[in-house]
Design an enzyme around this catalytic site. Structure first.
Site, PDB file in Angstrom:
ATOM      1  N   HIS A 101     -16.183  11.175  17.437  1.00 58.94           N
ATOM      2  CA  HIS A 101     -16.060  12.497  18.058  1.00 58.94           C
ATOM      3  C   HIS A 101     -14.603  12.932  18.139  1.00 58.94           C
ATOM      4  O   HIS A 101     -13.683  12.110  18.108  1.00 58.94           O
ATOM      5  CB  HIS A 101     -16.668  12.508  19.464  1.00 58.94           C
ATOM      6  CG  HIS A 101     -15.928  11.619  20.436  1.00 58.94           C
ATOM      7  ND1 HIS A 101     -16.043  10.251  20.443  1.00 58.94           N
ATOM      8  CD2 HIS A 101     -15.046  11.919  21.425  1.00 58.94           C
ATOM      9  CE1 HIS A 101     -15.275   9.738  21.389  1.00 58.94           C
ATOM     10  NE2 HIS A 101     -14.643  10.731  22.001  1.00 58.94           N
ATOM     11  N   ASP A 134     -12.435  14.872  21.018  1.00 60.97           N
ATOM     12  CA  ASP A 134     -12.674  15.046  22.453  1.00 60.97           C
ATOM     13  C   ASP A 134     -13.022  16.495  22.812  1.00 60.97           C
ATOM     14  O   ASP A 134     -12.319  17.444  22.405  1.00 60.97           O
ATOM     15  CB  ASP A 134     -11.440  14.619  23.269  1.00 60.97           C
ATOM     16  CG  ASP A 134     -11.386  13.107  23.453  1.00 60.97           C
ATOM     17  OD1 ASP A 134     -12.431  12.445  23.314  1.00 60.97           O
ATOM     18  OD2 ASP A 134     -10.280  12.601  23.737  1.00 60.97           O
ATOM     19  N   HIS A 139     -12.257  10.036  16.810  1.00 66.58           N
ATOM     20  CA  HIS A 139     -12.097   8.626  17.166  1.00 66.58           C
ATOM     21  C   HIS A 139     -13.428   8.030  17.595  1.00 66.58           C
ATOM     22  O   HIS A 139     -14.393   8.752  17.872  1.00 66.58           O
ATOM     23  CB  HIS A 139     -11.021   8.430  18.241  1.00 66.58           C
ATOM     24  CG  HIS A 139     -11.216   9.245  19.482  1.00 66.58           C
ATOM     25  ND1 HIS A 139     -10.853  10.570  19.569  1.00 66.58           N
ATOM     26  CD2 HIS A 139     -11.743   8.925  20.679  1.00 66.58           C
ATOM     27  CE1 HIS A 139     -11.134  11.020  20.765  1.00 66.58           C
ATOM     28  NE2 HIS A 139     -11.691  10.055  21.469  1.00 66.58           N
ATOM     29  N   ARG A 158      -7.039   7.733  30.462  1.00 66.31           N
ATOM     30  CA  ARG A 158      -6.741   8.739  29.440  1.00 66.31           C
ATOM     31  C   ARG A 158      -6.242  10.027  30.092  1.00 66.31           C
ATOM     32  O   ARG A 158      -6.940  10.624  30.911  1.00 66.31           O
ATOM     33  CB  ARG A 158      -7.990   9.045  28.626  1.00 66.31           C
ATOM     34  CG  ARG A 158      -7.756  10.028  27.491  1.00 66.31           C
ATOM     35  CD  ARG A 158      -9.035  10.363  26.761  1.00 66.31           C
ATOM     36  NE  ARG A 158      -9.881  11.254  27.532  1.00 66.31           N
ATOM     37  CZ  ARG A 158     -11.161  11.473  27.295  1.00 66.31           C
ATOM     38  NH1 ARG A 158     -11.776  10.864  26.313  1.00 66.31           N
ATOM     39  NH2 ARG A 158     -11.849  12.300  28.047  1.00 66.31           N
TER      40      ARG A 158
HETATM   41  C1  SIN Z   1     -12.169   8.243  24.178  1.00 63.67           C
HETATM   42  O1  SIN Z   1     -13.196   8.435  23.537  1.00 63.67           O
HETATM   43  O2  SIN Z   1     -11.395   9.159  24.436  1.00 63.67           O
HETATM   44  C2  SIN Z   1     -11.840   6.846  24.674  1.00 63.67           C
HETATM   45  C3  SIN Z   1     -11.543   5.920  23.589  1.00 63.67           C
HETATM   46  C4  SIN Z   1     -11.495   4.485  24.059  1.00 63.67           C
HETATM   47  O3  SIN Z   1     -11.900   4.175  25.185  1.00 63.67           O
HETATM   48  O4  SIN Z   1     -11.034   3.644  23.293  1.00 63.67           O
END
Ligand code: SIN
Length: 292
Positions: free
Chosen positions: A108, A110, A268, A283
Site C-alpha cells: 500500500h 499510506d 510498502h 511512525r
Molecule cells: C506502515 O505500513 O506504515 C508501517 C510499516 C511497518 O510497520 O513496517
C-alpha cells in the site's frame, strides 16, 4: 576552538538496490531536526532515492517528531492510535496478546483514502523480533516507466476510488464501518500521478484502490460484463506491479533504526512472517498535497 570551526563529517550514502533505497550514515536525525543544512541534504537524498534508512538513531520521541515536522504538518491515523504526548506519532505495535492483528500485511501507499494522501513518513523501530518483520518498499515511478506502451495509453486519463471503508473498515461491525466512511469518504485520485517535486509520473493504485471511476465509457464497454471483467482485470494488473522484485528494496530492522519514505512515489509492505512477539514501531506521518 570556536563552535563555528567545528565541521561535521560528510554524510555517506550507500544505495541498497538499483531500484530505490539508500542507507545514509554519519548523521543524527536529532542534529538534522535542528539544522537547515542537514535537513536540506536529507530532503534532496529522499527525492533521489525515495526511501532512506538509518541505524543507531537513539533519539527521543520529541526529536523524532521535530525532524519529521520539518517536512510538514503531522497527522494522526483514525484506526491506529498516536502517542498521547506526541500527536502525529502513530503507534504500530504488535504483541503476542493480539496475534491476529495483521492489518499492515498488504502492499500500500499510506492513506490514499484521504483526498490529500501523506507526503511521506518517518518510521522508527523501538522493538523488533530477532529475525523477521522486515519492511519492503517498491518504486512506483519505475513501475510506471516500465509499463507496456499500450497500457500507458489505456490508463492515461483514468481515475480511481480509494477506500478506508473497504479496507480498515471491512472487519468492523457495520455501524462502526459506516461511521468511519462518514468521517473519511472514499477519495478519488488519478491512476497516474505526477510527483509534485520531481515531475515523475507515478503508478498510483494500491491496496486501498477499489475501482476506476471513469472506465465505463463507450470506448471501453459494450455491456455490463465487459465493464466488470475489463476493469477489474486491468486494476489487478496495475496493483500487482508493486510485487515485482526488480522494483523493490527490503530493510531489516534493529532497534533505533529509521526509514524515511516518499509516500508519493512508493508503496510498502510490512512482512508479517514472525511468530507472535513484540514489534513496536512509531511512525510520524507527514501531510501531503492534493493529487493531480
Ligand atoms: C506502515 O505500513 O506504515 C508501517 C510499516 C511497518 O510497520 O513496517
Amino acid at each position: 576552538m570556536s563552535a563555528s570551526l567545528v565541521t561535521r563529517p560528510a554524510i555517506r550514502v550507500e544505495p541498497l538496490t538499483c531500484a530505490l533505497g539508500a542507507e545514509i550514515k554519519g548523521i543524527s536525525l536529532a542534529d538534522a531536526s535542528r539544522s537547515d543544512d542537514l535537513f536540506a541534504q536529507i530532503k534532496a537524498l529522499l527525492l533521489k532515492h525515495k526511501v532512506l534508512f538509518l541505524r543507531d538513531q537513539d533519539i527521543s520521541r520529541a526529536e523524532h517528531v521535530a525532524f519529521a515536522r520539518r517536512f510538514g504538518e503531522l497527522e494522526d491515523h483514525p484506526v491506529a492510535g498516536s502517542d498521547p504526548e506526541h500527536p502525529g506519532l502513530v503507534r504500530i505495535y504488535k504483541s503476542p496478546e493480539a496475534p491476529n492483528d495483521r492489518y499492515e500485511n498488504s502492499w500500500h501507499t499510506d492513506a490514499t483514502w484521504r483526498e490529500k494522501p501523506p507526503m511521506g513518513a518517518v518510521l522508527r523501530c523501538i522493538e523488533c523480533p530477532a529475525v523477521g518483520g522486515d519492511t519492503m518498499w517498491a518504486n512506483m515511478a519505475l513501475a510506471y516507466e516500465n509499463l507496456p506502451a499500450h497500457i500507458k495509453t489505456q490508463i492515461a486519463g483514468l481515475r480511481a476510488r480509494h477506500s478506508i471503508e473497504a479496507t480498515f473498515g471491512a472487519a468492523m461491525p457495520i455501524e462502526n464501518r459506516l461511521a468511519l466512511k462518514a468521517l473519511y469518504p472514499d477519495a478519488e485520485h488519478p491512476v497516474v500521478r505526477t510527483h509534485p517535486e520531481t515531475g515523475e509520473k507515478v503508478l498510483f493504485v494500491n491496496g486501498f484502490t477499489t475501482h476506476f471511476t471513469n472506465f465505463h465509457t463507450p470506448a471501453n464497454v459494450r455491456v455490463g460484463q465487459d465493464y466488470t471483467q475489463g476493469m477489474s482485470t486491468l486494476l489487478q494488473y496495475l496493483i500487482s506491479q508493486a510485487m515485482i522484485p526488480e522494483y523493490q528494496v527490503r530493510w531489516r530492522w534493529s532497534p533505533h533504526s529509521v526509514a524515511i519514505w516518499d509516500n508519493r512515489c512508493t508503496q510498502h509492505y510490512a512482512v508479517m512472517d514472525y511468530a507472535p512477539c513484540h514489534r513496536k514501531m512509531e511512525r510520524a506521518g507527514i501531510m501531503g498535497d492534493a493529487t493531480y
